[in-house]
Design an enzyme around this catalytic site. Structure first.
Site, PDB file in Angstrom:
ATOM      1  CB  THR A 166      10.783  42.908  20.578  1.00  0.00           C
ATOM      2  OG1 THR A 166      10.459  43.435  19.210  1.00  0.00           O
ATOM      3  CG2 THR A 166      11.961  41.839  20.319  1.00  0.00           C
ATOM      4  CG  HIS A 167       8.862  46.875  21.948  1.00  0.00           C
ATOM      5  ND1 HIS A 167       9.344  47.646  22.764  1.00  0.00           N
ATOM      6  CD2 HIS A 167       9.712  46.435  21.232  1.00  0.00           C
ATOM      7  CE1 HIS A 167      10.343  47.977  22.599  1.00  0.00           C
ATOM      8  NE2 HIS A 167      11.095  47.187  21.530  1.00  0.00           N
ATOM      9  CB  SER A 288     -17.541  31.187  33.467  1.00  0.00           C
ATOM     10  OG  SER A 288     -18.666  31.903  34.096  1.00  0.00           O
ATOM     11  CE  LYS A 294     -14.332  33.215  29.762  1.00  0.00           C
ATOM     12  NZ  LYS A 294     -14.360  34.409  30.561  1.00  0.00           N
ATOM     13  CD  GLU A 301      -6.800  33.763  34.628  1.00  0.00           C
ATOM     14  OE1 GLU A 301      -7.270  34.931  34.442  1.00  0.00           O
ATOM     15  OE2 GLU A 301      -7.558  32.751  34.823  1.00  0.00           O
ATOM     16  CD  GLN A 333       8.490  31.713  67.654  1.00  0.00           C
ATOM     17  OE1 GLN A 333       9.053  31.287  68.337  1.00  0.00           O
ATOM     18  NE2 GLN A 333       7.333  32.183  68.044  1.00  0.00           N
ATOM     19  CE  LYS A 336      11.539  28.464  63.042  1.00  0.00           C
ATOM     20  NZ  LYS A 336      11.694  29.803  63.532  1.00  0.00           N
TER      21      LYS A 336
END
Ligand code: ARG
Length: 471
Positions: A166-167, A288, A294, A301, A333, A336
Site C-alpha cells: 500500500t502506498h 536502446s 538496455k 509503457e 459526424q 466516428k
C-alpha cells in the site's frame, strides 16, 4: 482503400443536388467529407441496406425484381470494396452516398428506390450500432483471453509469495496468485460493463428516417429481425440524435485502458533492476539505440501512454454532445474518428497485454528477498495480541514500539528473542514465532477473499470454471 486516381473528370451529380443551382465548392467537399474514415462501415452499411430493401419489397414499396437487382448490386459493391477495386469518391461525402450512388450507376432506377423511407440520419445510426455491436463482442472475447493469462500465471505461481503494497510501501505478504486474480476481477468487471452497454447498443434505429418517422408503410420489426436486433428504438427524434451508447462504450473502454495502465505501471516497476520481480521475454521488449545493455518494457509503457488518447476520445464525445439541440446535427459526424481510435487502441492493447503476460516469468528468489525487510508481519503480531484479549488500538501501539526497537537495532521481528518481545507485552509466548513468519501470515488470511492458500485455491478454481479452462 482504392485510390481515386481513376476518378472521372466531371464530378458526379450529388444525390441531394436537386435544389442547388451551384456546384459545391471543392474546399467544402473536402471539409465535409468523412469517407476517408467512415469507409470502414461499408459492411454494416450494406447489411443495413440489404435488410431495408427486403423490407421495402415485402411492404410492396418496391417490386421483388427491384429488390433482387438491389441485392445483386450491393453484393457486387461489397466484393469490389473487399478486393480493393472500388473507387471511393470524396465528393460523395460519406460511405452511405458512395455506396448508393455506385448502386444507381450499376443498376439504374431500382437503385434510386433504395433510399425510400430512409434518411442518412437513421442509416448512420444503424451502421454505427451494427459496427459497435460487433466490436463489443470482439473486445469481450479479447478480455476473456486477457483474464485467462492471469489465471494461467496464478496457477503457475500458485504457492509463490510476494510483498503486497500500500502506498508502494511493503505492507503484508500475499500470494502471487492473489495479485494475479485481482486483475482477473478488474477485467471481469470490464467485461460485464461491455455486456451491459450492449443492451443499449443492440437496438434497431432504422425507420426513424430524418427525425420524425415516415408516412410510408414500413415494417421496423422485420428489419430488426433481419439484422438480429432484439429491440427497436422508441422515439424517432431520440433515435437520430442519440450517441449515448457510444459514450457508454467509450467510458467502459477508458476504464479498460486505465486498468491496463495500472498493470503496465506495475510491470514497468517490476522489471527494474531495483525490483526484478519479473522478467519479460526478449521478444516482448525493445532495446536502446545507444545503450547496448538496455532491455526496455516498451509495451507496458506504450499501453500506459495510450490511456491518454482513450480518455481524451471519451472527453471529445462528451463535448461533442454538449449543447447540441435536438435532433441530428452534422456535428455528430465527429463521433466516428474518436470511436474508431478507441476501438483500435483498446483492442490492440488488450490483445498484446495478454501475449506479454504469457511471456513473463516471476523471479521467485527475488520475490522471497523482497519479503525479508519491511516488518510485513507486524499486523499479524497485533492480531496475535488481540486474540490474547488486548484491545486492538493498544496492540497497534505495542507493535509500533516493537518495530521502532527493531529499527534501532537493525533487526527483523523474527530475530527478536522471546525475552525481548516480552518486554513489550507480557502475553507474548513461544507460539508467537509462527505468527511472525511470512508463511504463517499468508496462511492465516482465511477471511473470504483473503490471500490464504485455501481462499486463493477456491478463487482460482472458480476463475478457471468461469473461463472454462482445465487446470
Ligand atoms: N456522414 C454523416 C454522419 O456521419 C451521415 C449523416 C449525414 N446526415 C445529414 N443529414 N447530412 O453523421
Amino acid at each position: 482503400m482504392a485510390s481515386s486516381s481513376k476518378e472521372k473528370k466531371k464530378a458526379p451529380a450529388k444525390l441531394w443536388g436537386g435544389r442547388f443551382a451551384e456546384k459545391t465548392a471543392a474546399s467544402v467537399e473536402a471539409f465535409t467529407a468523412s469517407i476517408h474514415y467512415d469507409a470502414r462501415l461499408y459492411k454494416h452499411d450494406i447489411a443495413g441496406s440489404r435488410a431495408h430493401a427486403k423490407m421495402l419489397a415485402k411492404q410492396g414499396l418496391i417490386s421483388v425484381k427491384e429488390r433482387d437487382q438491389i441485392l445483386k448490386g450491393l453484393g457486387q459493391i461489397e466484393r469490389e470494396i473487399e478486393t480493393g477495386i472500388f473507387v471511393f469518391r470524396p465528393e460523395l461525402e460519406d460511405i452511405h452516398m458512395n455506396i448508393e450512388k455506385t448502386l444507381v450507376e450499376k443498376i439504374g432506377p431500382a437503385g434510386e428506390k433504395l433510399h425510400t423511407a430512409r434518411s442518412r440520419n437513421d442509416q448512420v445510426a444503424l451502421d454505427v450500432r451494427l459496427y459497435l455491436r460487433e466490436e463489443c463482442h470482439n473486445l469481450i472475447a479479447l478480455l476473456s483471453g486477457l483474464q485467462k493469462s492471469f489465471v494461467v500465471l496464478a496457477r503457475k505461481y500458485e504457492h509463490a509469495v510476494m510483498p503486497g503494497y500500500t502506498h508502494l510501501q511493503r505492507a503484508q505478504p500475499v500470494l502471487v496468485a492473489h495479485h494475479m486474480l485481482a486483475y482477473y476481477e478488474m477485467f471481469g468487471r470490464d467485461r460485464e460493463r461491455l455486456s451491459d452497454g450492449l443492451k443499449r447498443i443492440n437496438v434497431m434505429p432504422l425507420g426513424a428516417a430524418a427525425l420524425a418517422g415516415t408516412g410510408l408503410p414500413i415494417d421496423r420489426e422485420f428489419v430488426a429481425k433481419e439484422l438480429g436486433f432484439p429491440k427497436i428504438t422508441a422515439n424517432s427524434m431520440d433515435t437520430v440524435g442519440d450517441r449515448d451508447f457510444i459514450i457508454e462504450f467509450m467510458s467502459a473502454a477508458s476504464l479498460i485502458q486505465i486498468h491496463l495502465s495500472r498493470l503496465s505501471e506495475e510491470l514497468v516497476l517490476w522489471t527494474t533492476e531495483e525490483f526484478s520481480f519479473v522478467t519479460l521475454a526478449d521478444s516482448f521488449c525493445t532495446g536502446s539505440s545507444i545503450m547496448p545493455q538496455k532491455k526496455n518494457p516498451d509495451i507496458p509503457e506504450l499501453i500506459r501512454g495510450k490511456s491518454g488518447r482513450v480518455v481524451g476520445n471519451l472527453m471529445s464525445l462528451l463535448m461533442l454532445l454538449k449543447g447540441l439541440p435536438m435532433t441530428y446535427n452534422r456535428d455528430l459526424q465527429e463521433d466516428k474518428e474518436p470511436l474508431f481510435d478507441t476501438v483500435d487502441t483498446v483492442s490492440q492493447s488488450v490483445a498484446i497485454m495478454a501475449q506479454l503476460l504469457a511471456n513473463l516469468t516471476f523471479n521467485e528468489a527475488r520475490l522471497a528477498k523482497g519479503l525479508g525487510g519491511g516488518y510485513m508481519t507486524a499486523t499479524d503480531l497485533a492480531d496475535y495480541l488481540v486474540l490474547k484479549n488486548i484491545p486492538f488500538r493498544q496492540a497497534h501501539a505495542i507493535v509500533g514500539r516493537t518495530v521502532a526497537f527493531c529499527i534501532s537495532k537493525g533487526k527483523e521481528l523474527t530475530e527478536l528473542k522471546l525475552a525481548e518481545l516480552k518486554k513489550f507485552s507480557e502475553v507474548i509466548e513461544g507460539d508467537v514465532f509462527k505468527v511472525l513468519s511470512i508463511d504463517g501470515s499468508v496462511k492465516s488470511r482465511v477471511s473470504l477473499g483473503g490471500t490464504s492458500g485455501k481462499m486463493v485455491a477456491k478463487a482460482l478454481k472458480q476463475a478457471e470454471k468461469e473461463l472454462g479452462i482445465k487446470p
